[in-house]
Design an enzyme around this catalytic site. Structure first.
Site, mmCIF file in Angstrom:
data_model
loop_
_atom_site.group_PDB
_atom_site.id
_atom_site.type_symbol
_atom_site.label_atom_id
_atom_site.label_comp_id
_atom_site.label_asym_id
_atom_site.label_seq_id
_atom_site.Cartn_x
_atom_site.Cartn_y
_atom_site.Cartn_z
ATOM 1 N N ASP A 123 1.684 9.263 33.925
ATOM 2 C CA ASP A 123 1.197 8.423 35.033
ATOM 3 C C ASP A 123 2.324 8.281 36.060
ATOM 4 O O ASP A 123 3.491 8.545 35.752
ATOM 5 C CB ASP A 123 0.760 7.030 34.546
ATOM 6 C CG ASP A 123 0.201 6.164 35.686
ATOM 7 O OD1 ASP A 123 -0.556 6.704 36.514
ATOM 8 O OD2 ASP A 123 0.530 4.971 35.769
ATOM 9 N N TYR A 133 1.696 6.635 43.801
ATOM 10 C CA TYR A 133 1.205 7.925 44.286
ATOM 11 C C TYR A 133 0.056 7.724 45.286
ATOM 12 O O TYR A 133 -0.249 8.596 46.066
ATOM 13 C CB TYR A 133 0.652 8.757 43.120
ATOM 14 C CG TYR A 133 1.665 9.486 42.285
ATOM 15 C CD1 TYR A 133 3.022 9.200 42.357
ATOM 16 C CD2 TYR A 133 1.248 10.484 41.407
ATOM 17 C CE1 TYR A 133 3.933 9.874 41.569
ATOM 18 C CE2 TYR A 133 2.144 11.170 40.624
ATOM 19 C CZ TYR A 133 3.488 10.870 40.703
ATOM 20 O OH TYR A 133 4.374 11.553 39.916
ATOM 21 N N GLY A 134 -0.591 6.555 45.190
ATOM 22 C CA GLY A 134 -1.834 6.332 45.919
ATOM 23 C C GLY A 134 -1.714 6.344 47.434
ATOM 24 O O GLY A 134 -2.719 6.391 48.129
ATOM 25 N N CYS A 163 -3.802 9.051 35.133
ATOM 26 C CA CYS A 163 -3.615 8.642 36.523
ATOM 27 C C CYS A 163 -4.779 9.215 37.317
ATOM 28 O O CYS A 163 -4.920 10.444 37.405
ATOM 29 C CB CYS A 163 -2.284 9.203 37.018
ATOM 30 S SG CYS A 163 -1.977 8.889 38.767
ATOM 31 N N ASN A 164 -5.605 8.348 37.866
ATOM 32 C CA ASN A 164 -6.759 8.832 38.642
ATOM 33 C C ASN A 164 -6.320 9.528 39.911
ATOM 34 O O ASN A 164 -6.956 10.479 40.356
ATOM 35 C CB ASN A 164 -7.655 7.659 39.024
ATOM 36 C CG ASN A 164 -8.352 7.102 37.813
ATOM 37 O OD1 ASN A 164 -9.419 7.572 37.450
ATOM 38 N ND2 ASN A 164 -7.747 6.124 37.162
ATOM 39 N N THR A 165 -5.225 9.033 40.500
ATOM 40 C CA THR A 165 -4.776 9.614 41.761
ATOM 41 C C THR A 165 -4.375 11.067 41.552
ATOM 42 O O THR A 165 -4.790 11.954 42.302
ATOM 43 C CB THR A 165 -3.598 8.782 42.319
ATOM 44 O OG1 THR A 165 -4.011 7.409 42.357
ATOM 45 C CG2 THR A 165 -3.210 9.238 43.697
ATOM 46 N N CYS A 171 -8.447 3.278 38.652
ATOM 47 C CA CYS A 171 -6.989 3.430 38.681
ATOM 48 C C CYS A 171 -6.512 2.842 37.372
ATOM 49 O O CYS A 171 -6.941 1.747 36.981
ATOM 50 C CB CYS A 171 -6.381 2.674 39.859
ATOM 51 S SG CYS A 171 -4.578 2.538 39.765
ATOM 52 N N THR A 172 -5.617 3.572 36.685
ATOM 53 C CA THR A 172 -5.240 3.125 35.339
ATOM 54 C C THR A 172 -4.380 1.860 35.352
ATOM 55 O O THR A 172 -4.146 1.258 34.302
ATOM 56 C CB THR A 172 -4.530 4.257 34.567
ATOM 57 O OG1 THR A 172 -3.433 4.729 35.357
ATOM 58 C CG2 THR A 172 -5.496 5.387 34.274
ATOM 59 N N HIS A 173 -3.907 1.455 36.535
ATOM 60 C CA HIS A 173 -3.223 0.160 36.613
ATOM 61 C C HIS A 173 -4.221 -1.002 36.552
ATOM 62 O O HIS A 173 -3.855 -2.112 36.182
ATOM 63 C CB HIS A 173 -2.446 0.031 37.930
ATOM 64 C CG HIS A 173 -1.159 0.792 37.967
ATOM 65 N ND1 HIS A 173 -1.100 2.162 38.012
ATOM 66 C CD2 HIS A 173 0.132 0.358 37.967
ATOM 67 C CE1 HIS A 173 0.168 2.541 38.065
ATOM 68 N NE2 HIS A 173 0.937 1.466 38.031
HETATM 69 N N1 DGL Z 1 -2.312 4.533 37.989
HETATM 70 C C1 DGL Z 1 -2.564 5.588 38.904
HETATM 71 C C2 DGL Z 1 -4.038 5.828 39.108
HETATM 72 O O1 DGL Z 1 -4.756 5.763 38.125
HETATM 73 C C3 DGL Z 1 -1.708 5.720 40.112
HETATM 74 C C4 DGL Z 1 -1.508 4.568 40.990
HETATM 75 C C5 DGL Z 1 -0.481 4.883 42.049
HETATM 76 O O2 DGL Z 1 0.585 5.394 41.729
HETATM 77 O O3 DGL Z 1 -0.782 4.609 43.219
HETATM 78 O O4 DGL Z 1 -4.505 6.108 40.185
#
Ligand code: DGL
Length: 270
Positions: A7, A39-40, A70-72, A194-196
């Site tokens: 992630d 990353y978003g 990580c979805n992004t 988003c996994t957060h």
């Molecule tokens: N946790 C990540 C996701 O699932 C990335 C979030 C990020 O870095 O912006 O998208």
């Protein structure tokens, strides 16, 4: 027999926790790219380069199979990685497709034409990069017809979570849900894309109200990985040691992870 979990930062730990519950015999190697989170708000080429670097690091730890938790990265880089970069003896899987299969009531590998599904109005909460990739709508359209998706880019939320500012994170959840509801007043389902965001699941549920079914990825991804490994046990790599790696400051990241997961976690420098 290790499997890698990647992630941009701490969010993938929500997926890792579910993987550890579902597959306690598998040594997982976690890598958080905390030095480059979030990353978003990055461009797709940048997300591609950073994700490839993280995945290569996990291959070096004997993880032939890496889960992009990580979805992004799954939305902005995975397809290009699979088509142009991943060698035949390695696999990189995302967290996006299992979620959409759950939403559309499909089994893995069911490639039948798109059909009507029970859920008609879906709210998607995700990072700006995931929303602008439109990967969710694309994958959904392969599987379902007549589903109306309203996507809310949740700017600032990942930063607030990474920094441990939960008061700001709660306020951002409330305002992003309110913004979405102005455009879609009665969603039937909400996807925390988003996994957060599972770390803020209570705040999302409170803001959305009890009538909205909340789809959260960790359990869905854990079930899908167990299913995949039962079919492809040879993808368990040669690595044997579970570990937590970060490109950021191991001490600081370890403290934040310990606070979120309420158990001691020690990170090492990647
Ligand atoms: N946790 C990540 C996701 O699932 C990335 C979030 C990020 O870095 O912006 O998208």
């Amino acid at each position: 027999m290790a499997v890698g979990v990647f992630d941009s930062g701490l969010g993938g730990l929500t997926v890792l926790e579910a993987l550890l519950r579902g597959l306690p015999q598998v040594p997982f190697v976690y890598l958080g790219d905390n030095a480059h989170t979030p990353y978003g708000v990055r461009e797709p080429d940048d997300i591609f380069a950073l994700t490839c670097a993280g995945v290569e690091r996990l291959w070096a730890e004997g993880c032939d199979l890496v889960i992009l938790a990580c979805n992004t990265a799954s939305a902005a880089a995975l397809r290009r990685m699979q088509e142009t970069w991943v060698p035949p003896d390695k696999r990189v899987l995302g967290v996006f497709v299992p979620l959409i299969e759950a939403l559309t009531e499909r089994q893995w590998g069911d490639n039948s034409p798109p059909r009507e599904v029970a859920v008609k109005h879906v709210a998607l909460f995700a990072t700006p990069a995931t929303v602008s990739s439109r990967a969710f709508q694309r994958e959904l359209a392969f599987r379902a017809i007549g589903v109306d998706v309203e996507a809310q880019p949740c700017g600032g939320l990942v930063d607030a979570i990474e920094e441990g500012d939960m008061i700001l994170a709660e306020a951002l959840v409330a305002s992003h849900v309110a913004a979405l509801k102005r455009r879609m007043p009665h969603p039937q389902a909400a996807v925390l894309g988003c996994t957060h965001y599972p770390l803020m699941e209570e705040a999302f549920r409170a803001a959305l109200g009890p009538a909205v079914a909340v789809f959260s990825q960790p359990e869905i991804v854990a079930e899908s990985l167990a299913d995949y490994l039962a079919r492809r046990p040879e993808m368990l790599g040669p690595g044997l040691t579970p570990m937590f790696l970060t490109t950021g400051d191991p001490l600081q990241v370890g403290h934040a992870a310990t606070r979120f997961l309420r158990r001691g976690i020690r990170f090492e420098a990647a």
